[in-house]
Write a protein that holds these residues in place. Structure first.
Motif, short mmCIF file in Angstrom:
data_model
loop_
_atom_site.label_atom_id
_atom_site.label_comp_id
_atom_site.label_asym_id
_atom_site.label_seq_id
_atom_site.Cartn_x
_atom_site.Cartn_y
_atom_site.Cartn_z
N SER A 81 -15.18 2.98 2.96
CA SER A 81 -13.95 3.24 2.03
C SER A 81 -15.57 3.29 0.42
O SER A 81 -16.59 3.21 0.51
N ASP A 82 -14.77 4.42 -0.61
CA ASP A 82 -16.01 4.49 -1.26
C ASP A 82 -15.20 4.43 -2.67
O ASP A 82 -16.19 3.59 -3.20
N LEU A 83 -14.15 3.65 -2.36
CA LEU A 83 -13.58 2.24 -3.41
C LEU A 83 -12.78 0.66 -2.83
O LEU A 83 -12.06 2.16 -2.48
N ILE A 84 -12.63 0.36 -3.56
CA ILE A 84 -11.43 -0.55 -3.27
C ILE A 84 -11.16 -1.23 -4.52
O ILE A 84 -11.90 -1.41 -5.26
N GLY A 85 -9.32 -1.41 -4.35
CA GLY A 85 -9.30 -1.25 -5.37
C GLY A 85 -7.46 -1.21 -4.70
O GLY A 85 -6.85 -1.17 -3.39
N PRO A 86 -5.95 -1.33 -5.96
CA PRO A 86 -4.70 -1.50 -5.68
C PRO A 86 -4.92 -0.25 -4.32
O PRO A 86 -4.31 0.34 -3.99
N TYR A 87 -5.69 1.39 -4.47
CA TYR A 87 -5.12 2.64 -4.18
C TYR A 87 -7.15 2.38 -3.13
O TYR A 87 -8.15 2.64 -3.98
N LEU A 88 -7.22 2.24 -2.14
CA LEU A 88 -8.37 2.67 -1.92
C LEU A 88 -8.89 4.05 -1.30
O LEU A 88 -7.95 5.11 -0.91
N LEU A 89 -10.05 4.50 -0.92
CA LEU A 89 -10.22 5.69 -1.15
C LEU A 89 -11.33 6.15 0.02
O LEU A 89 -12.44 4.98 -0.03
#
Length: 378
Positions: A276-284
């Motif tokens: 993952s590049d980003l973790i949040g409501p949308y994982l990227l």
């Protein structure tokens, strides 16, 4: 030329069909359970992830879509069990709490594997108090060329397994084993658990999406991470057990800081993991794959020519995985016109896409913006 045109038309039609949910229908006749001392009068949905039953694969390109019942989960399952197990006046009325009902598919080289995982708890209401009679689990797995059509059969089989085990237990010895549960459970099922995005993810191996959402790893240690494709453009990884053997059939894993998604969740035959590049409501996530349109329409040559780096997002609300193309990005930002405007006026590079998703996550979490967009980026 005509052949290519037919392929393209077929692909467009298939995409239109694939974007719909996959509706799973249950057949009550698949559950003959005559020798019983109970009636099922109510089903309580206590699943962590209630948006769908899991993800099904549709069409030639194995498009991932949400699997759902044709009606509301609680009412549909209650009606199905009442039809399968007609009420008998002399039997004790019971309530079922569904803690887990999840279906999944895995695509192998020559076959598909369909799975249904069910966890139930049985209750009896006595003098206005709710008592637990025991918890039962079942995991059904089948393989065939196409497993999508049999999700309903596997659900009924898993439910029947739990009901049979319960029926054969000593549940009728109520005075010896009943324990009180919150009576409000009848009217107020447990709230859906909310992923704490401000805390590091729990380290471990995750079998399904809702395990990840609920932060309940199957294993928390005894595994190691091996980078592969070190000379490639996109880092990819394998996860190994203590014997240094590849661990394959999991949804993903966490090292305690990032989440690694198995590529087979969005790419047929993707037997590796992306970080993952980003973790949040949308994982990227980022991967280098072939354009599905080119691959289906023009075969291997088109797929080879269209290989490119692309972003993938995982929606933590419903488990859906989406490629970030122009149409999907517009859909993702449809309720956020200011972000959509920024995206439309950008050069749409990977760095800009990542920044947009970061801002979207930040907005959804109602956090103040830590920084303004740099004018030079767009």
């Amino acid at each position: 030329m005509k052949f290519k045109l037919l392929l393209l038309v077929g692909f467009v039609c298939q995409i239109g069909f694939a974007q719909q949910n996959h509706v799973v229908v249950l057949n009550p006749e698949l559950m003959p359970l005559n020798d019983r001392e109970f009636n099922i009068i109510k089903v309580i949905d206590n699943r962590t992830q209630r948006e769908n039953l899991g993800i099904a694969q549709k069409g030639m390109s194995n498009k991932k879509v949400a699997a759902v019942f044709p009606e509301d989960f609680e009412s549909y399952l209650t009606n199905t069990l009442e039809a399968a197990l007609p009420s008998k006046t002399e039997k004790r009325p019971l309530i079922i709490k569904v803690d887990r009902l999840h279906i999944s598919e895995r695509t192998m080289a020559t076959k598909e594997i369909g799975t249904c995982d069910v966890s139930l708890e049985f209750f009896e209401e006595i003098d206005g108090k709710l008592y637990s009679l025991g918890k039962f689990k079942s995991l059904i797995e089948e393989s065939s060329v196409d497993v999508t059509k049999r999700h309903g059969n596997r659900i009924m089989q898993a439910l029947e397994t739990c009901l049979l085990e319960f029926n054969q237990s000593d549940w009728q010895l109520a005075d010896k084993k009943l324990h009180l549960e919150d009576p409000k459970l009848l009217d107020h099922p447990q709230s859906q658990l909310v992923f704490d995005f401000n805390s590091p993810p729990a380290k471990g191996l995750y079998l399904h999406f809702d395990n990840w959402l609920n932060q309940t790893p199957h294993e928390t240690d005894g595994f190691s991470i091996k980078p592969i494709n070190e000379n490639g453009k996109i880092p990819r990884y394998q996860v190994l057990d203590e014997r240094k053997k590849k661990i394959k059939f999991i949804y993903g894993f966490s090292d305690g800081a990032s989440f690694y998604l198995q590529a087979s969740n969005y790419l047929t035959g993707g037997n590796y993991f992306v970080k993952s590049d980003l973790i949040g409501p949308y994982l990227l996530f980022k991967d280098q794959i072939s354009d599905p349109t080119m691959a289906v329409a023009f075969g291997a040559i088109g797929a080879l020519a269209s290989t490119k780096t692309i972003h993938i997002v995982l929606n933590m609300q419903n488990g859906m995985i989406t490629f970030l193309n122009k149409a999907n990005m517009a859909d993702l930002l449809s309720d956020h016109p200011e972000l959509l405007s920024i995206h439309e006026n950008s050069k749409k590079s990977l760095e800009q896409e990542k920044e947009i998703i970061r801002l979207l996550n930040e907005k959804l979490l109602s956090e103040p913006r830590s920084q303004q967009l740099s004018e030079s980026m767009f």
